[in-house]
Scaffold this active site. Structure first.
Site, short mmCIF file in Angstrom:
data_model
loop_
_atom_site.label_atom_id
_atom_site.label_comp_id
_atom_site.label_asym_id
_atom_site.label_seq_id
_atom_site.Cartn_x
_atom_site.Cartn_y
_atom_site.Cartn_z
N ASP A 181 0.26 -7.75 1.22
CA ASP A 181 0.61 -6.36 1.45
C ASP A 181 2.13 -6.17 1.46
O ASP A 181 2.70 -5.50 2.32
CB ASP A 181 0.00 -5.84 2.77
CG ASP A 181 0.06 -4.32 2.85
OD1 ASP A 181 0.23 -3.66 1.81
OD2 ASP A 181 -0.02 -3.77 3.97
N SER A 190 4.83 2.49 7.76
CA SER A 190 4.52 1.32 6.95
C SER A 190 5.73 0.88 6.13
O SER A 190 6.38 1.69 5.46
CB SER A 190 3.36 1.64 6.01
OG SER A 190 2.18 1.85 6.74
N HIS A 234 0.81 -1.22 0.00
CA HIS A 234 0.00 0.00 0.00
C HIS A 234 0.85 1.27 0.00
O HIS A 234 0.34 2.36 -0.22
CB HIS A 234 -0.99 0.00 1.19
CG HIS A 234 -0.34 0.18 2.52
ND1 HIS A 234 -0.11 -0.88 3.38
CD2 HIS A 234 0.10 1.28 3.18
CE1 HIS A 234 0.44 -0.43 4.50
NE2 HIS A 234 0.57 0.88 4.40
#
Length: 577
Positions: free
Chosen positions: A325, A408, A292
């Protein structure tokens, strides 16, 4: 005592035997004439009459009148210096005569301060003899005749016609001066030192150097006073820092070892932009991050990578997978890469210290610490597409290390700076749901109304799972997913994962020939355990399956018609973008 008297100026001088000997006149024959000094001896006359215009001290006329001797005086010895006695002349017959007085005694008058032994007795009157009284008067008798000079030693004498014997040789200090002779060497010739030039520029340079030195000293003193204060200022005690004394297993030691391998990613594309984190996998420039983070770059976006030292480089997407992911990007032409060491997430224990590194809110190289709060936390993220194709299922490590938007894709490292997880999601407050660490929402972990910051509930993808996916993305550009070949009823409210009784769009609930069919699964079966671990929902079953590799064998506990049974199932494989 009878004192001698100086003759008046112009009075004719009565020559005596001494004068005749001194003037160098012709010597009479002693056999035909009376002896010299006798009262009856006639005086020999010159060949020419006296010149009334003669100039003293040249004396009488005569063509032989020579120029006076030019004498060169020497330095007068110091008072009290003992001089050697003059050699005594020997008269005819062998009788020594009195030593001749130095010629300087006639030319330099004695005075009250004349040193004794050089010009006569001290305080001797001018023109008076310094000899004893017995040798001055007429009673003393005629002086002895002058010594016979050596042959060829005759010199003319003015005033009486005829050569006379040469006077005794003058001392060495009063030798006759020869203007054509080479003067005796008195030692090496010392030339005067050359005059130094440039004295004034040297003084100018010295003044400039002194001014610069004074200015520099003043500047240093001013800087010291500004930095450390004056002499009377209060100075508080301070303990010296122990730089470099941190243990390698401390947070500081872990951060020092891991930071060189952590990067910050800036992504732009598809009218979106974002910030995330990644870390170096190898020296070929491969970097692992979350899907993402780079998803917005699409096919024509830009990805900029900034290393911890400030160096930047462009990166391209090698492969990505929304189901896990995870994504891999690569930089080229970068040297000095620092790959991080990968650990074993299965060996991590609850309570182990961990450190999370990333760029929360674009604050690069941020370090937070905490512990492993739990293991095998089933979480989902994504789901923005609505069909579930972008939902991520993660059997996550839970940590209380603060993780915020921008973390992230960053590494979660253990006490030895080894990567055991990839920071991916946080639990949002107020809603009881979750959101990914980049601020997005979706899936079972969503909660758009939740708090954007960390509340101490962070989740990381285990490195054991991420390692397999990263290798597949690097080697083939896509990742494989393990499957059991059944369709699950996601709305089932009971405990466990239920196999649907009717397939969607006419599809079979159990794929014929698939892993489930081979294991004997049927529509309506409820799976309650995987390898002895309880399963409470369909999402948890997917997460448990996704944590394995295709080809792995699992033991499933199944309830059918109120009875419980165990089946063995070998996982299949499917590719998914």
């Amino acid at each position: 005592m009878t004192l001698g008297q100086v003759p008046a100026a112009g009075a004719p001088r009565q020559p005596g035997p001494d004068a005749e000997a001194a003037t160098g006149g012709t010597r009479p024959d002693p056999r035909t004439e009376p002896p010299a000094g006798s009262p009856t001896a006639p005086r020999q006359q010159p060949l020419h009459p006296e010149d009334p215009y003669s100039t003293p001290p040249y004396g009488g006329p005569g063509p032989w009148a020579p120029a006076p001797l030019v004498q060169r005086p020497t330095a007068t010895p110091a008072h009290g210096t003992v001089l050697p006695p003059a050699p005594a002349a020997v008269a005819p017959g062998g009788a020594p005569t009195a030593p001749a007085a130095p010629q300087d005694a006639e030319r330099r008058p004695a005075g009250p301060h004349t040193p004794a032994g050089r010009f006569g007795a001290p305080d001797a009157p001018v023109g008076h003899s310094t000899a004893p009284e017995a040798a001055v008067g007429p009673a003393a008798g005629p002086p002895p005749p002058a010594p016979e000079p050596a042959e060829g030693g005759f010199v003319p004498h003015p005033g009486d016609g005829g050569p006379r014997p040469a006077p005794p040789a003058a001392p060495a200090a009063w030798r006759q001066y020869d203007p054509w002779s080479v003067p005796p060497s008195a030692g090496p010739v010392v030339l005067p030192a050359p005059r130094r030039r440039g004295r004034r520029p040297a003084l100018v340079f010295a003044a400039v150097a002194l001014a610069l030195l004074a200015g520099g000293a003043g500047g240093v003193a001013g800087a010291y006073i500004e930095r450390y204060g004056g002499i009377d200022d209060i100075k508080l005690p301070q303990v010296a820092g122990g730089e470099g004394s941190r243990s390698p297993e401390s947070v500081a030691g872990i951060a020092r070892a891991a930071l060189p391998g952590v990067v910050t990613l800036h992504v732009r594309g598809n009218a979106e932009q974002g910030t995330g984190t990644g870390f170096v996998l190898d020296r070929q420039g491969h970097i692992l991050t979350n899907n993402h983070v780079v998803e917005s770059a699409g096919a024509g976006g830009e990805i900029s990578v900034t290393f911890s030292g400030g160096q930047t480089a462009r990166a391209k997407v090698v492969g990505r997978d929304g189901g896990y992911d995870l994504a891999v990007v690569q930089v080229e032409g970068v040297t000095g890469l620092h790959p991080l060491t990968l650990g074993d997430s299965d060996a991590a224990q609850v309570g182990d210290p961990v450190v999370a590194i990333g760029a929360p809110f674009d604050l690069a190289n941020t370090v937070t610490s905490g512990i492993i709060s739990a293991k095998q936390r089933p979480i989902t993220a994504g789901g923005k597409k609505g069909d579930g194709s972008d939902v991520s299922y993660v059997d996550a490590l839970q940590t209380d290390a603060p993780i915020n938007p921008g973390n992230s894709g960053g590494p979660l490292v253990d006490g030895k700076a080894r990567v055991i997880g990839i920071n991916s999601a946080i639990r949002a407050a107020d809603s009881g749901s979750g959101s990914d660490s980049n601020g997005g929402s979706g899936g079972g972990l969503d909660g758009g109304s939740g708090q954007g910051g960390s509340i101490g509930l962070g989740f990381a993808i285990p490195i054991n799972q991420a390692k397999r996916v990263a290798e597949e993305l690097i080697n083939t550009g896509r990742a494989t997913h393990p499957v059991i070949g059944v369709t699950l009823e996601m709305e089932y409210a009971g405990d466990g994962a239920r196999v649907t009784e009717g397939g969607k769009a006419g599809a079979q609930p159990v794929t014929p020939g698939g892993p489930g069919a081979k294991a004997g699964l049927r529509p309506g079966d409820v799976i309650t355990q995987v390898d002895g671990a309880p399963v409470h929902s369909g999402e948890e079953l997917i997460i448990k399956v996704r944590s394995h590799r295709p080809g792995d064998t699992l033991t499933l506990t199944v309830q059918r018609d109120g009875a419980e049974r165990s089946v063995r199932l070998t996982l299949g494989s499917s590719a998914r973008n």
